[in-house]
Each structure stands twice: as C-alpha cells, then as structure tokens.
Design a protein around this motif. Sequence first.
Motif, PDB file in Angstrom:
ATOM      1  N   LYS A  62       0.811  -1.224   0.000  1.00 41.20           N
ATOM      2  CA  LYS A  62       0.000   0.000   0.000  1.00 41.20           C
ATOM      3  C   LYS A  62       0.839   1.266   0.000  1.00 41.20           C
ATOM      4  O   LYS A  62       0.343   2.345  -0.290  1.00 41.20           O
ATOM      5  CB  LYS A  62      -0.908   0.049   1.246  1.00 41.20           C
ATOM      6  CG  LYS A  62      -2.176  -0.741   1.106  1.00 41.20           C
ATOM      7  CD  LYS A  62      -3.240  -0.269   2.087  1.00 41.20           C
ATOM      8  CE  LYS A  62      -3.658   1.177   1.933  1.00 41.20           C
ATOM      9  NZ  LYS A  62      -5.072   1.464   1.901  1.00 41.20           N
ATOM     10  N   SER A 153      -8.371  -0.779   2.935  1.00 38.63           N
ATOM     11  CA  SER A 153      -8.877  -0.641   1.566  1.00 38.63           C
ATOM     12  C   SER A 153      -7.731  -0.920   0.592  1.00 38.63           C
ATOM     13  O   SER A 153      -6.585  -0.545   0.842  1.00 38.63           O
ATOM     14  CB  SER A 153      -9.463   0.747   1.363  1.00 38.63           C
ATOM     15  OG  SER A 153      -8.523   1.745   1.726  1.00 38.63           O
ATOM     16  N   ASN A 155      -6.189   0.088  -2.005  1.00 41.14           N
ATOM     17  CA  ASN A 155      -5.674   1.143  -2.884  1.00 41.14           C
ATOM     18  C   ASN A 155      -4.308   1.566  -2.368  1.00 41.14           C
ATOM     19  O   ASN A 155      -3.951   1.241  -1.236  1.00 41.14           O
ATOM     20  CB  ASN A 155      -6.626   2.347  -2.833  1.00 41.14           C
ATOM     21  CG  ASN A 155      -6.909   2.777  -1.398  1.00 41.14           C
ATOM     22  OD1 ASN A 155      -7.704   2.142  -0.715  1.00 41.14           O
ATOM     23  ND2 ASN A 155      -6.218   3.791  -0.936  1.00 41.14           N
ATOM     24  N   SER A 161     -10.452   4.631  -2.839  1.00 40.07           N
ATOM     25  CA  SER A 161     -10.662   3.205  -2.569  1.00 40.07           C
ATOM     26  C   SER A 161     -11.283   2.501  -3.775  1.00 40.07           C
ATOM     27  O   SER A 161     -12.044   3.099  -4.533  1.00 40.07           O
ATOM     28  CB  SER A 161     -11.590   3.025  -1.366  1.00 40.07           C
ATOM     29  OG  SER A 161     -10.998   3.510  -0.193  1.00 40.07           O
ATOM     30  N   HIS A 248      -7.344  12.770   1.786  1.00 39.93           N
ATOM     31  CA  HIS A 248      -7.423  11.325   1.750  1.00 39.93           C
ATOM     32  C   HIS A 248      -8.366  10.999   0.620  1.00 39.93           C
ATOM     33  O   HIS A 248      -9.107  11.856   0.170  1.00 39.93           O
ATOM     34  CB  HIS A 248      -7.999  10.838   3.088  1.00 39.93           C
ATOM     35  CG  HIS A 248      -7.412   9.531   3.534  1.00 39.93           C
ATOM     36  ND1 HIS A 248      -6.285   9.468   4.285  1.00 39.93           N
ATOM     37  CD2 HIS A 248      -7.786   8.259   3.323  1.00 39.93           C
ATOM     38  CE1 HIS A 248      -6.007   8.190   4.541  1.00 39.93           C
ATOM     39  NE2 HIS A 248      -6.903   7.433   3.960  1.00 39.93           N
TER      40      HIS A 248
HETATM   41 MG    MG Z   1      -8.380   3.326   3.179  1.00 33.97          MG
END
Ligand code: MG
Length: 334
Positions: A62, A153, A155, A161, A248
């Motif tokens: 990630k 998530s 991503n 996401s 975010h």
């Molecule tokens: Mg997340």
Amino acid sequence: MVERDGHTVTAKLLGANDEADFESAVRILLEGGLVAIPTETVYGLGADASNPEAVARVFAAKGRPANHPLIVHVADLERARMLSSDWSASAEVLGRTFWPGPLSILTPKSEVVPLDVTGGRATVVIRVPRHPATLRLLTELHAAGSCGLAAPSANRFGEVSPTTARHVMTDLGGKIDAILDGGACEVGLESTIVDCSADPADILRPGAITRHNVASTLAEHGIGVTSRTHAERSQDTNAIAPGMLRSHYAPSTRLEVFETDVLLLAARQSHESAGRSVEVVPRPPDDFEYSRSLYAMLRECDARRADVMLAVLPADEGLGTAIRDRLLRASADR
Ligand code: MG
Ligand code: TXA
C-alpha cells in the motif's frame, strides 16, 4: 512486483463463485500471501492477521506508514469478542444489530491481536463484512487458526478506494498475489467506525450506518453517543487520528466541491472562460446511488485528465454525511 521463481507477475484474478479459485484464495492467505477481497463497502487488501510477515507485506504494497493501524475482519460476533480485552455494552449492541454489515468497532485489543496489526496501538478496529464469499473465507481462516484478516482498503495510501476487482488490478495488480472478484461493492464507501472504548461512544468515520442508526440503536439500551457532529469534529484539528487525515481518498486531478448546482455551474463557466478543461462528477438522483458509484465516477473523471473536476455535495444528513466527508477529503489541499 510480486516475484515467483525469479519472475515478476501480476495478481491472479480469482472468481468468488468458482470453487477451485476460492480454495486457492484461502491457500494463498494461509501461506502468508496477499489477496484482495470483496466486501459490501470497498475491496480490502487481505493478509492473515496472525502472520507478521504477511502483515508487513500489506504496508509495503500500500505504501502505507507502519504506524497506521489495520482493520481486522472476522466471521462473527463471537470471534470479534475474542480480539477484545474489554468488550463494552455499546460494542455488543452495535455488533449484534449491524453485523454482518458496514460498521467497524474500535475496542481495546486482546493479546490475540499482534501489535504490528494495530501499528503499536492498544486498540483494534474490528468488522464483520457482509459478502458471502468473504464470510466463508473468514470461517475457513479461523478454522485453520487465524485470528482474522487484516485488510485496509485495497488502494495505494491516500488514494481513492476500489469498488471493483478491476480498480484493485489497476492500483495494486503488480504488488499482490491475487484478487478475489466478488462483483462491484454494494455500498461503495468505507464502513462507519465507532469508538466503543469511549463513553459515550464516538463516531470516528461516517459511513452507511448513519449517526441516527447508531444513536437510536444505543439509546434503546440506555447507552449514549457523543453529541458532537461530524462537521464539528472535522473543524477540530486535534481530533485528526490516523486515516482521518484531511487529504485522503484523493484523485490526481484537482477536485473542487460546491453546495449547489448553481454554484458549480458558475465555477464551470469561469474555468472554461479561462481556457481550463472541466470534468463534472455526475450526481445520481439519490444518496444510495451516489455512495455506490462515487469512487468509480471519481476514477473515470480522473482518467480523462481534465484541468479540474467539479462535484456537488449532498446535504449533511443520513448517508449524505459520509459522501460529503469523502468529497471534502478528496478536495482538500495536498
Ligand atoms: Mg483506506
Ligand atoms: O469498509 C471498510 O472499513 C474497509 C473494508 C475493506 O473493510 N476498510 C477500510 O480500511 O476502510 P482502511 O484501513 O482503509 O481504513 C481504516 C481506518 C484507517 O483510517 C485507520 O487509521 C483506522 O481505521 N484505524 C484502524 N485501526 C485503528 C485503531 N486501532 N485506532 C484508530 N484508528 C484505527
């Protein structure tokens, strides 16, 4: 890139309804590999929470700082209780009412949960997701001795996401072992997170289980929830916890958000007369559809590489609170 036998490969796409594929997902996870899993909210990047090497791989794939805690997914309420050292009345009531479903509970962790999963914290966030293949997967992992599936998530850190297997392939295909394709996510936004270690309970992240859902359910049992609204919490910079980062869920094209269509139209005209190309994020007629399709639409608009994207905010009530939250974060300065 994932390396096998000295070759770099992309993730295997496994069908959630194909028996051999499903068993292969279970095997990869039990061997310490990474498998993206479908849930009703967004796709998660799954690793056996009991295996520290697998958990370390999640952070690497990630690009996520190691002090960011991971949500642990379990098959049922009983399993959730095992991960907690102090399962409060609010946790019990919310778990019984909303699981399996788009709600996550923060609770003091028990010694069953390794510290690397929680980024060194004494608390853990737990969820029972509502996707049949993933629930079955979790049951098999528990039977093999795993405490659950650590799954943020699926991503890259800070980005939008994924709500389809294809989104995951685009973002992480070269970095993980497999993706279990269980179709497009029904809810489309990350789960509501409730801090049940606090008294009154506190909503840390808005989602499809609304503030009203949480407050009225707890009230039936004489339990309180903080009176501070999400908007008030967002103003308070001291309250920014990991993952509650202001910027975010962000696309790479600059996003501007507006309270009304009229304001959006005015901005559009002013951008276009200055020679800037504009993409307007479509606004579906109801908030369920807006929530379900938001991330796919952000990705599609982003891929057209306009100079700027514009979106309208829904009203700050019910599911609208969660949609607003994600749009405001996606539009925050980076
Ligand atoms: Mg997340
Ligand atoms: O719907 C969801 O919750 C999805 C699906 C895959 O289940 N998962 C998800 O995970 O959104 P993630 O990691 O992207 O977001 C979890 C948030 C992060 O902001 C993380 O910092 C916060 O929860 N979190 C997790 N454990 C925590 C803890 N012990 N204390 C405080 N925050 C925590």
